[in-house]
Design a protein around this motif. Structure first.
Motif, PDB file in Angstrom:
ATOM      1  N   HIS A   5      67.401 -66.817 107.682  1.00  0.00           N
ATOM      2  CA  HIS A   5      66.432 -65.926 108.334  1.00  0.00           C
ATOM      3  C   HIS A   5      65.127 -66.626 108.703  1.00  0.00           C
ATOM      4  O   HIS A   5      64.235 -66.024 109.297  1.00  0.00           O
TER       5      HIS A   5
ATOM      6  N   TYR B 130      63.490 -59.930 109.473  1.00  0.00           N
ATOM      7  CA  TYR B 130      64.758 -60.449 109.983  1.00  0.00           C
ATOM      8  C   TYR B 130      65.844 -59.373 109.915  1.00  0.00           C
ATOM      9  O   TYR B 130      66.704 -59.296 110.789  1.00  0.00           O
ATOM     10  N   ASN B 131      65.780 -58.550 108.856  1.00  0.00           N
ATOM     11  CA  ASN B 131      66.742 -57.457 108.696  1.00  0.00           C
ATOM     12  C   ASN B 131      66.054 -56.095 108.868  1.00  0.00           C
ATOM     13  O   ASN B 131      66.332 -55.149 108.149  1.00  0.00           O
ATOM     14  N   PHE B 132      65.144 -56.046 109.843  1.00  0.00           N
ATOM     15  CA  PHE B 132      64.278 -54.864 109.956  1.00  0.00           C
ATOM     16  C   PHE B 132      65.057 -53.584 110.177  1.00  0.00           C
ATOM     17  O   PHE B 132      64.789 -52.558 109.553  1.00  0.00           O
ATOM     18  N   TRP B 133      66.044 -53.612 111.067  1.00  0.00           N
ATOM     19  CA  TRP B 133      66.730 -52.360 111.422  1.00  0.00           C
ATOM     20  C   TRP B 133      67.555 -51.828 110.256  1.00  0.00           C
ATOM     21  O   TRP B 133      67.653 -50.620 110.056  1.00  0.00           O
ATOM     22  N   ARG B 134      68.128 -52.727 109.478  1.00  0.00           N
ATOM     23  CA  ARG B 134      68.841 -52.252 108.287  1.00  0.00           C
ATOM     24  C   ARG B 134      67.861 -51.684 107.259  1.00  0.00           C
ATOM     25  O   ARG B 134      68.090 -50.628 106.676  1.00  0.00           O
ATOM     26  N   ASN B 135      66.751 -52.377 107.084  1.00  0.00           N
ATOM     27  CA  ASN B 135      65.748 -51.919 106.126  1.00  0.00           C
ATOM     28  C   ASN B 135      65.033 -50.664 106.603  1.00  0.00           C
ATOM     29  O   ASN B 135      64.496 -49.906 105.786  1.00  0.00           O
ATOM     30  N   SER B 136      65.001 -50.453 107.924  1.00  0.00           N
ATOM     31  CA  SER B 136      64.303 -49.275 108.447  1.00  0.00           C
ATOM     32  C   SER B 136      64.958 -47.984 107.968  1.00  0.00           C
ATOM     33  O   SER B 136      64.283 -46.957 107.807  1.00  0.00           O
ATOM     34  N   ILE B 137      66.267 -48.018 107.735  1.00  0.00           N
ATOM     35  CA  ILE B 137      66.954 -46.826 107.224  1.00  0.00           C
ATOM     36  C   ILE B 137      66.411 -46.470 105.843  1.00  0.00           C
ATOM     37  O   ILE B 137      66.159 -45.297 105.532  1.00  0.00           O
TER      38      ILE B 137
ATOM     39  N   THR C 113      69.797 -51.544  97.859  1.00  0.00           N
ATOM     40  CA  THR C 113      69.434 -52.526  98.885  1.00  0.00           C
ATOM     41  C   THR C 113      69.053 -53.861  98.262  1.00  0.00           C
ATOM     42  O   THR C 113      69.440 -54.935  98.743  1.00  0.00           O
TER      43      THR C 113
END
Length: 659
Positions: free
Chosen positions: A99, A259-266, A550
């Motif tokens: 990342h 780097y993993n924003f969209w997964r973490n956004s959930i 997570t």
């Protein structure tokens, strides 16, 4: 004296009770300026030996000496310092952090030096340029070829200016062209005065070194000098190694989060929903409390104290006395206050005025063959706020102020026409003998009030009401007294002094202030708000579980990265802080999202409700915002504890071998 010495190194692995020796008494000396190739077949103990030299393997017998000082493999801190300042690793599988771009990959090692931020970045870019990647600086590892990845790994190994470079099968995954280029780079590193130790099973690779050590079945089979070691200068290092700072940990955590924003956004949205619900209900509680206070303050003078007779003779708070009053509903004579008792109130300090009054639960107004009933008739005192009368003025002798709703029922929608009209007043009370009696009288309407939210305020002055009672032979003792304190700051003290008045050992009065009323109402509102917020808070428990899951997933996905960071010299606490920091950042972003959503929805609700109640019913205070962030951080921190602890306890060797 050799720079690196290995004395009688033994290492075994165990399967149950069965022992499998791997290293069987290794004795080796290494000098700076050497390019030493450890040659041997797979399973011969080469990697195990490198892990011992590199300070990753702590469970062995024998001694490792660095520049004449014994390295104690039982001391975790000493090993961390050793890997951070003395060792640089180059791996066959490159072991780059996916990342991070290649500059940041090199800066992972430089973050543990005394260089400032600008100099760290400058050195990283210079090293990457030196290994031929000056035009690739913005790329991530997955955008590079195998040879380019190995060059990044070499630049990272050199970043902290270590004396020893360990290369574990550095050309094993490269083609012949890249192999030749990498070997030339390793020769150059040795020529610069470093000790390069390369593990390989290839004789061709081994021949490029200055010395070949052949390892067979855990023993030194041959130690052959191929060419002389390079001359070693002794330049003073421009910087030193140091433990990783908290700032660097948070930066790394932020980079992975983005780097993993969209997964973490959930996860952030789920947490924000719970925080939003708690914040909204708390803000609604604030608004309701403020609204009630505003309504009461608009009707009641804040310096006023309402005094009633205390038939129990016991010292009771206003709440306790109100609870007792229901017992005397059919004995109104016990609630009367005689003129003798009234005089005692004038002796209380901090009291400006004492006004006797009457209060009746039912009354009837009649005008022009129209009747209207009410349930709250009270003589006019200073207890009413100055703006209680909205039209006209407060009542004098033979006058009355009536509620707007009462006026509409008597004269129609143009309620102000009621001003100046004479109405008939009828109410029920008792005689001195406690017999029911009807009180009748005609009074002139001179004021119109607006109780608001269904509160009816109707009343005459004390003189008028006493005259009507006398004329009807009704009891004329007051059933309440309005006492005005000298200032708002003296209200509570004056009220307590009134409650403490005694006669023949019995307490005479109960006293209620605006503050008492508000405290009682606010208590119920707060209880309701807490219950609603607690229900909403259940979602926060779910959010915490989501963060825990997570973080555990992140530990599993980043196991190799953990091994890399530990090999570079990061401490266990640095690994814990890395994952805790990422969880805390999730908490912060969730809180920010919750505050924004609450503000937007709260503003929308206030716009809709303002037309009905003329008040902002959702009031978010700075304390609510701060509380939201505190809750988010506590949840995130607690959720990260177990995953972060698990990450820090991973064995670096096992972590590096993870897929």
């Amino acid at each position: 004296m050799a720079f690196l010495e290995l004395h009688n190194i033994h290492k075994s692995y165990y399967l149950g009770q069965e022992e499998f020796p791997v290293l069987k008494g290794i004795d080796l000396n290494f000098e700076l300026g050497e390019f030493v190739s450890i040659l041997g077949e797979s399973g011969g103990g080469k990697s195990t030996l490198m892990n011992i030299i590199g300070g990753l393997d702590r469970n062995f017998e024998g001694d490792v000496m660095i520049d004449g000082t014994k390295l104690d493999h039982k001391k975790q801190k000493q090993l961390d310092d050793y890997r951070r300042g003395t060792i640089g690793y180059i791996y066959q599988a490159y072991n780059l952090i996916s990342h991070l771009n290649i500059v940041d990959n090199v800066m992972v090692s430089l973050n543990m030096t005394t260089l400032n931020s600008g100099d760290r970045r400058k050195r990283a870019e210079e090293l990457l340029t030196k290994v031929g990647l000056g035009d690739q600086l913005k790329k991530h590892p997955n955008q590079l070829s195998g040879g380019q990845k190995q060059r990044v790994a070499i630049a990272r190994a050199l970043a902290s200016d270590p004396e020893i470079i360990i290369a574990d099968e550095p050309t094993g995954a490269l083609d012949s062209v890249n192999t030749a280029e990498v070997l030339e780079i390793l020769k150059g590193i040795a020529a610069d005065g470093k000790l390069v130790i390369a593990v390989t099973h290839s004789q061709d690779v081994a021949d490029h070194g200055t010395r070949i050590v052949q390892l067979v079945d855990g023993k030194i089979n041959d130690d052959m000098r191929v060419r002389p070691a390079y001359d070693v200068a002794q330049p003073q290092p421009a910087f030193k190694s140091k433990p990783l700072s908290a700032t660097a940990s948070y930066k790394n955590a932020f980079q992975h989060l983005m780097y993993n924003f969209w997964r973490n956004s959930i996860i952030m949205i789920g947490t924000a929903i719970g925080l939003f619900a708690v914040m909204l209900f708390t803000g609604l509680g604030n608004g309701v409390n403020a609204f009630i206070q505003d309504q009461i303050s608009s009707m009641i003078n804040p310096t006023s104290i309402t005094v009633i007779n205390n038939p129990t003779g016991k010292h009771l708070s206003s709440t306790q006395l109100q609870q007792k009053m229901s017992q005397y509903a059919n004995q109104p004579q016990k609630l009367l206050i005689s003129d003798t008792k009234l005089k005692k109130l004038n002796t209380v300090k901090n009291v400006d005025s004492v006004e006797a009054g009457y209060q009746f639960s039912n009354f009837t107004l009649a005008y022009n063959k129209k009747n209207v009933t009410g349930s709250n008739f009270q003589t006019w005192t200073k207890a009413y706020a100055s703006d209680t009368v909205k039209s006209g003025h407060k009542p004098g002798n033979n006058e009355i102020a009536i509620d707007k709703n009462q006026a509409i029922n008597l004269v129609g929608s143009d309620y102000k026409k009621a001003l100046g009209k004479t109405v008939s007043l009828t109410l029920a009370t008792v005689t001195k003998n406690n017999r029911p009696v009807q009180v009748h009288g005609k009074v002139k309407v001179v004021g119109i009030t607006s109780g608001g939210q269904g509160n009816s305020i109707v009343g005459t002055n004390y003189t008028t009401m006493r005259r009507l009672l006398e004329r009807s032979h009704a009891v004329t003792d007051a059933n309440f007294v309005s006492v005005n304190a000298s200032s708002a700051t003296k209200v509570k003290k004056a009220a307590e002094d009134i409650r403490n008045l005694k006669d023949n050992g019995k307490y005479l009065f109960g006293a209620t202030t605006v503050g008492d009323i508000l405290d009682t109402v606010n208590q119920y509102v707060q209880i309701a708000s807490i219950v609603l917020a607690a229900i909403a808070g259940i979602s926060l428990v779910v959010s915490a579980l989501m963060i825990i899951v997570t973080m555990y997933m992140s530990v599993s996905e980043r196991t190799k990265e953990i091994g890399i960071l530990r090999a570079l010299g990061e401490r266990k606490k640095d690994i814990r802080r890395l994952f805790t920091a990422e969880s805390l950042l999730i908490g912060v972003f969730s809180a920010v999202l919750a505050v924004v959503v609450t503000w937007l929805i709260g503003s929308g609700l206030n716009s809709m409700l303002y037309g009905i109640v003329k008040y902002n019913m959702v009031q978010i205070t700075p304390g609510n915002v701060i509380g939201t962030f505190v809750i988010a951080l506590i949840i995130a921190f607690l959720a990260a504890l177990l995953p972060a602890r698990r990450a820090s306890r991973l064995n670096p060797i096992d972590a590096l071998s993870a897929d």
